[in-house]
Design an enzyme around this catalytic site. Structure first.
Site, short mmCIF file in Angstrom:
data_model
loop_
_atom_site.label_atom_id
_atom_site.label_comp_id
_atom_site.label_asym_id
_atom_site.label_seq_id
_atom_site.Cartn_x
_atom_site.Cartn_y
_atom_site.Cartn_z
N ARG A 167 89.50 90.72 32.65
CA ARG A 167 89.03 90.36 31.30
C ARG A 167 90.09 90.64 30.23
O ARG A 167 89.77 91.05 29.11
CB ARG A 167 87.74 91.12 30.95
CG ARG A 167 86.53 90.76 31.77
CD ARG A 167 86.10 89.31 31.53
NE ARG A 167 84.79 89.05 32.11
CZ ARG A 167 84.57 88.72 33.37
NH1 ARG A 167 85.59 88.58 34.21
NH2 ARG A 167 83.35 88.50 33.79
N SER A 241 77.96 89.18 29.50
CA SER A 241 78.09 90.63 29.69
C SER A 241 78.55 91.25 28.37
O SER A 241 79.57 90.84 27.82
CB SER A 241 79.15 90.94 30.74
OG SER A 241 78.79 90.38 31.97
N GLU A 337 82.64 93.99 25.72
CA GLU A 337 83.45 92.88 26.19
C GLU A 337 83.70 91.87 25.09
O GLU A 337 84.84 91.42 24.91
CB GLU A 337 82.76 92.23 27.40
CG GLU A 337 83.73 91.76 28.45
CD GLU A 337 83.63 90.29 28.68
OE1 GLU A 337 84.68 89.66 28.74
OE2 GLU A 337 82.51 89.77 28.79
N1 EPU Z 1 73.15 95.65 38.84
C1 EPU Z 1 72.02 96.40 38.70
N2 EPU Z 1 71.20 96.20 37.61
C2 EPU Z 1 71.50 95.26 36.66
C3 EPU Z 1 72.66 94.51 36.80
C4 EPU Z 1 73.49 94.72 37.90
O1 EPU Z 1 71.70 97.25 39.53
O2 EPU Z 1 70.73 95.15 35.72
C5 EPU Z 1 74.00 95.83 40.04
C6 EPU Z 1 73.85 94.62 40.95
O3 EPU Z 1 72.77 94.77 41.83
C7 EPU Z 1 75.17 94.61 41.68
C8 EPU Z 1 76.14 95.17 40.64
O4 EPU Z 1 75.35 95.86 39.68
O5 EPU Z 1 75.15 95.47 42.79
C9 EPU Z 1 76.98 94.09 39.99
O6 EPU Z 1 76.12 93.14 39.38
P1 EPU Z 1 76.47 91.55 39.34
O7 EPU Z 1 77.01 91.10 40.63
O8 EPU Z 1 75.30 90.86 38.74
O9 EPU Z 1 77.70 91.45 38.37
P2 EPU Z 1 78.13 92.26 37.11
O10 EPU Z 1 79.16 93.27 37.47
O11 EPU Z 1 76.92 92.73 36.42
C10 EPU Z 1 80.10 90.58 36.60
C11 EPU Z 1 80.65 89.85 35.41
C12 EPU Z 1 79.80 88.63 35.08
C13 EPU Z 1 79.78 87.73 36.30
C14 EPU Z 1 79.20 88.52 37.48
C15 EPU Z 1 79.18 87.73 38.76
C16 EPU Z 1 81.77 91.51 34.01
C17 EPU Z 1 81.72 92.29 32.72
N3 EPU Z 1 80.71 90.73 34.25
O12 EPU Z 1 78.81 91.08 36.23
O13 EPU Z 1 80.44 87.95 34.01
O14 EPU Z 1 78.99 86.57 36.06
O15 EPU Z 1 80.03 89.71 37.69
O16 EPU Z 1 80.45 87.67 39.30
O17 EPU Z 1 82.75 91.61 34.73
C18 EPU Z 1 80.50 87.83 31.62
O18 EPU Z 1 81.62 88.33 31.68
O19 EPU Z 1 79.97 87.52 30.52
C19 EPU Z 1 79.73 87.66 32.86
C20 EPU Z 1 78.47 87.25 32.85
#
Ligand code: EPU
Length: 341
Positions: A167, A241, A337
């Site tokens: 990012r 995010s 972010e």
């Molecule tokens: N999780 C939870 N509770 C929640 C959300 C997430 O327990 O409310 C856990 C999930 O179960 C999983 C882990 O956290 O084990 C990661 O969650 P997820 O795969 O949904 O991805 P993220 O880390 O929350 C990142 C990006 C997103 C992108 C997703 C999918 C960042 C800041 N965010 O989210 O990007 O869509 O991965 O690859 O890196 C964005 O930047 O605006 C964005 C939406």
């Protein structure tokens, strides 16, 4: 060529959080031929200046005191092709998702995992957008810019010059305010190299009854997953995010994992570990937490939402509560972010 600069323009239609603030001055850059007039204008020279793409990574907390430029440069061109790949240039104002879908229908592959990310092509290198195991830096050949300090002279940065990281890029640092991204060149494959291991892509494809997926199927799967977790900004104001996934030292991660063994974590190079901020916020009990119209999304704790009339300060106060709660419980510092202004 001239450019029309307006005064006291409502910005609500131009930011996905739906913040009802105004811009002191506002204009729309539709062609590069308008750039010299823009750079010579009183409003530009007085500043400050905010360059706006889709307004989907931005929290506006007050009226903008300077010039807001909506970048609406358009056009997609095939620059070169060979048996394995194509070099495609898309102008900065093109809608990101429309460009992704267009590339897939042309048989140009690689962007499928980045489907449905809000925003424009010009913003994609700035924060090196990423989702489902792919970062846009993996597909970017070069970034075409205009030098704001040299009458808009063109300057093309190669992939390495952009100093991409999670990012992050040079456009958030040394190049900020000096270079305007006017177009992005992508190197896309002619043969699919699908990445379905991340998250629930494989499971979603199975649910969709697809046995031998192609890039368009992966795109459809990503769209379905995103729709199920992430709020549509047209219905519920948000900027995706709201926090970056924090990257911490491996020994701190080890101590945390001893206390919270279920905490999702990923190697982040040289003794560093990336943690899932969504999990930290969720497990701290804040998922779905609401204070007036400012809330933590109930299906993805990493996203803050505006249920209608939250102000920028309401959103900022909520973000501060989330940061303080996570700091207290885990000793981890979350960073916003989006750009907060
Ligand atoms: N999780 C939870 N509770 C929640 C959300 C997430 O327990 O409310 C856990 C999930 O179960 C999983 C882990 O956290 O084990 C990661 O969650 P997820 O795969 O949904 O991805 P993220 O880390 O929350 C990142 C990006 C997103 C992108 C997703 C999918 C960042 C800041 N965010 O989210 O990007 O869509 O991965 O690859 O890196 C964005 O930047 O605006 C964005 C939406």
């Amino acid at each position: 060529m001239t450019i029309a600069i307006q005064s006291d323009i409502p910005l609500k239609p131009y930011n996905t959080f739906g913040m009802a603030v105004t811009a002191r001055h506002f204009c729309e850059l539709r062609t590069l031929a308008q750039l010299p007039a823009l750079l010579q204008s009183e409003a530009f020279r007085t500043g400050p200046v905010l360059w706006l793409g889709g307004g989907s990574n931005l929290l506006l907390t007050r009226d903008y005191p300077g010039l807001v430029v909506k970048v609406s440069l358009s056009g997609v061109h095939l620059l070169a092709e060979d048996a394995d790949s194509v070099l495609v240039e898309a102008a900065a104002g093109e809608n990101w998702h429309d460009f992704v879908r267009y590339s897939l229908t042309q048989g140009w592959f690689g962007l499928e995992n980045l489907s449905l990310i809000p925003g424009t092509v010009g913003a994609c290198p700035v924060q090196n957008i990423g989702a489902y195991g792919v970062e846009v830096k993996d597909l970017i050949d070069s970034v075409v810019c205009a030098r704001l300090d040299a009458d808009g002279e063109a300057l093309t940065l190669g992939n390495a010059d952009c100093r991409f990281a999670y990012r992050d890029s040079v456009f958030k640092h040394e190049a900020a305010g000096k270079l305007l991204v006017t177009a992005v060149r992508f190197r896309l494959g002619r043969r699919p190299h699908l990445k379905t291991a991340y998250g629930d892509i494989a499971g979603q494809l199975e649910k969709m009854g697809v046995n031998e997926p192609g890039p368009l199927d992966v795109s459809e799967a990503v769209i379905a997953i995103r729709r199920s977790k992430l709020p549509d900004p047209a219905q519920l104001g948000n900027a995706g995010s709201f926090f970056k996934n924090p990257i911490i030292d491996a020994d701190q991660a080890e101590r945390l994992l001893a206390r919270f063994p279920a905490l999702p974590h990923y190697p982040a190079g040289e003794g560093r570990v990336k943690l899932a901020a969504g999990w930290l916020i969720d497990q701290a009990g804040l998922k779905g937490y609401r204070d007036g119209d400012a809330a933590v999304h109930d299906r993805q704790a990493l996203v803050l939402v505006n249920h209608g009339s939250a102000s920028g300060d309401d959103m900022r106060r909520l973000a501060e509560k989330v940061i303080a709660t996570v700091r207290e419980r885990y000793g981890v510092e979350l960073e916003p972010e989006p750009l907060v202004l």
